[in-house]
Design an enzyme around this catalytic site. Structure first.
Site, PDB file in Angstrom:
ATOM      1  N   SER A 103       0.809  -1.208   0.000  1.00 18.81           N
ATOM      2  CA  SER A 103       0.000   0.000   0.000  1.00 18.81           C
ATOM      3  C   SER A 103       0.855   1.276   0.000  1.00 18.81           C
ATOM      4  O   SER A 103       1.598   1.538  -0.937  1.00 18.81           O
ATOM      5  CB  SER A 103      -0.963  -0.036   1.181  1.00 18.81           C
ATOM      6  OG  SER A 103      -1.923   0.975   1.113  1.00 18.81           O
ATOM      7  N   ASP A 242      -2.336   6.411  -3.475  1.00 16.04           N
ATOM      8  CA  ASP A 242      -1.183   5.765  -2.857  1.00 16.04           C
ATOM      9  C   ASP A 242      -0.704   4.630  -3.757  1.00 16.04           C
ATOM     10  O   ASP A 242      -1.175   4.453  -4.879  1.00 16.04           O
ATOM     11  CB  ASP A 242      -1.517   5.278  -1.445  1.00 16.04           C
ATOM     12  CG  ASP A 242      -2.480   4.107  -1.436  1.00 16.04           C
ATOM     13  OD1 ASP A 242      -3.253   3.957  -2.392  1.00 16.04           O
ATOM     14  OD2 ASP A 242      -2.467   3.326  -0.456  1.00 16.04           O
ATOM     15  N   ASP A 244      -1.044   1.431  -4.053  1.00 17.99           N
ATOM     16  CA  ASP A 244      -1.944   0.447  -4.663  1.00 17.99           C
ATOM     17  C   ASP A 244      -3.294   1.049  -5.021  1.00 17.99           C
ATOM     18  O   ASP A 244      -4.224   0.332  -5.378  1.00 17.99           O
ATOM     19  CB  ASP A 244      -2.117  -0.781  -3.765  1.00 17.99           C
ATOM     20  CG  ASP A 244      -2.849  -0.473  -2.466  1.00 17.99           C
ATOM     21  OD1 ASP A 244      -2.811   0.698  -2.029  1.00 17.99           O
ATOM     22  OD2 ASP A 244      -3.449  -1.391  -1.890  1.00 17.99           O
ATOM     23  N   ASP A 246      -5.765   2.419  -3.422  1.00 13.66           N
ATOM     24  CA  ASP A 246      -7.003   2.271  -2.662  1.00 13.66           C
ATOM     25  C   ASP A 246      -7.224   3.435  -1.701  1.00 13.66           C
ATOM     26  O   ASP A 246      -8.206   3.472  -0.972  1.00 13.66           O
ATOM     27  CB  ASP A 246      -7.067   0.932  -1.924  1.00 13.66           C
ATOM     28  CG  ASP A 246      -5.992   0.766  -0.856  1.00 13.66           C
ATOM     29  OD1 ASP A 246      -5.100   1.643  -0.755  1.00 13.66           O
ATOM     30  OD2 ASP A 246      -6.029  -0.247  -0.134  1.00 13.66           O
TER      31      ASP A 246
END
Length: 447
Positions: A103, A242, A244, A246
């Site tokens: 992440s 960010d 990834d 999400d």
């Protein structure tokens, strides 16, 4: 083996160090494969996505070996946002989806997140069962039943189309100059493509990943460069994702950054006005600002709080039948469209509000004055439990008494890093600093 590998969002750690080694990843893949093949039937499948970290290649191969060894067929998506894995797990009728990502963490970390066949993240109970399988012998498939692996080249395009369909029919983004910061991460191709195809004038940032620069000086956790660029290039708005994709942060035309609380306030207000906010409830975590709660109360809406982690937000939403939730950190969950936090989706919905109302970003996104909030982190050695110290507990109790009626105190372990997070809210700045520093000092001394 206890439920120690899995944190609030799957397994995470420094690449090539326990638990994020190729050997552990292989066994996790095999254990998950055995878990999802409990009925013994054939034709089971898993989809695997990843972000742009160098170590993603290693974990992709290790997980593939583990899954195929138990008879699972693997579909490799390559770099795609985490919400794309949730979407494609269901659309491809897979038994499980896996996202390889840490992440918002630096490049040297990585992680493994699981999605069930319904596209939602696995429950604590399911993760505990998978981890229990790791502690024993994992039965492999017979030679003739070993799974196959296949690369899916159009995964991101399927996701792109889904995001575009969430924009109201007939609405376009023509005339909006949008900076999109992709954090050199999973959405580095997806996000600019979607915004351009919807008609926006796109200014891309963080779209040159090299395996090491994910989240480095860019993205939702480091918005300074994007904010400066929004002002310098005369953009109407900035959207920062960010690693990834999400999470999202919104930057208005003046360069001011709005976090997830402000974005959720806008969405809740608009959805309630259109009678689309189910139950009049917004679900957020204990970290969300007291100002958000007051904003909702003033409009006859309710804030339902959960533990930290977008998975817990989604679980509460599903239990209550609610359709909007998220985190201050920028996870925005809209279950009318997606099964997990989706930064690009939230960004598109914000742009839809701008296009529909004709209002500037600054008029839309700063909905309430936040109660002053201070967060400090204390790093500790894994296995040490400073919060169980009687002295630390005594200091915390005294801090809670000092804040009574004036604010609130929240202390917790991070689910993704060896950190104790000490957060307080209070309109008295002096008391706020005193309370947080006192607790931090006590925790530090215990460590």
């Amino acid at each position: 083996m206890g439920n120690s590998l899995f944190g609030t969002d799957g397994v995470r750690g420094r690449a090539n160090s326990y638990p994020m080694t190729a050997e552990i990843a292989l066994r996790i893949g095999a254990a998950a494969g055995r878990y999802f093949r409990r009925d013994g039937s054939a034709a089971h499948r898993v989809v695997i996505g990843k972000d742009t970290r160098l170590s993603g290649y290693m974990f992709e191969n290790a997980l593939t070996a583990g899954f195929t060894s138990t008879g699972m067929n693997v579909f490799l998506l390559g770099p795609v946002p985490t919400p794309a894995v949730g979407l494609l797990t269901t659309s491809m009728r897979a038994d499980v989806g896996v996202m390889i990502s840490a992440s918002h963490n630096p490049h040297h970390d990585n992680g493994i997140k699981f999605f069930g066949p319904d596209g939602f993240k696995l429950s604590d109970e399911a993760e505990a069962e998978i981890e229990a399988l790791l502690g024993g012998d994992i039965e492999p498939a017979q030679a003739e039943n070993i799974g196959r692996a296949k690369r899916i080249d159009d995964g991101r395009f399927r996701y792109n189309e889904r995001i575009k369909t969430t924009l109201p029919a007939g609405l376009r983004l023509d005339g909006l100059k949008v900076l999109i910061d992709c954090a050199n991460g999973a959405a580095y191709r997806t996000a600019p493509e979607v915004l351009w195809e919807l008609g926006a004038d796109v200014v891309p940032m963080g779209v040159a990943p090299d395996g090491f620069n994910i989240n480095k000086g860019c993205g939702s956790t480091d918005t300074a460069a994007a904010a400066a660029a929004v002002v310098a290039q005369g953009c109407d708005v900035g959207i920062c994702l960010d690693g990834d994709a999400d999470r999202v942060m919104i930057i208005d035309e003046t360069g001011k950054v709005a976090d997830g609380d402000q974005i959720m306030a806008l969405f809740a207000e608009r959805m309630a006005a259109e009678d689309r906010l189910r139950g009049g409830v917004l679900v957020a975590t204990v970290m969300s600002n007291l100002g958000l709660e007051r904003f909702l109360d003033g409009r006859g809406l309710r804030l339902e709080r959960t533990p930290v982690g977008d998975r817990y937000v989604v679980e509460a939403m599903r239990r209550g039948g609610w359709n909007l939730g998220g985190e201050q950190s920028g996870h925005i969950v809209m279950t009318d469209y997606a099964t997990t936090g989706d930064g690009l989706l939230a960004g598109v919905q914000f742009l839809a509000a701008m296009a529909a109302t004709g209002q500037r970003a600054s008029a839309l996104v700063h909905k309430f004055d936040a109660v002053p909030q201070l967060l400090k982190n204390v790093r500790y050695q894994t296995g040490h439990t400073p919060l169980e110290s009687k002295n630390v507990q005594k200091v915390i109790a005294a801090a809670e008494v000092a804040l009574m009626g004036k604010g609130r105190l929240l202390i917790r372990k991070s689910g993704t890093e060896p950190l104790i997070r000490v957060m307080a809210e209070c309109e008295d700045d002096g008391l706020l600093l005193q309370v947080v520093d006192t607790v931090v000092a006590a925790v530090t001394a215990e460590i």
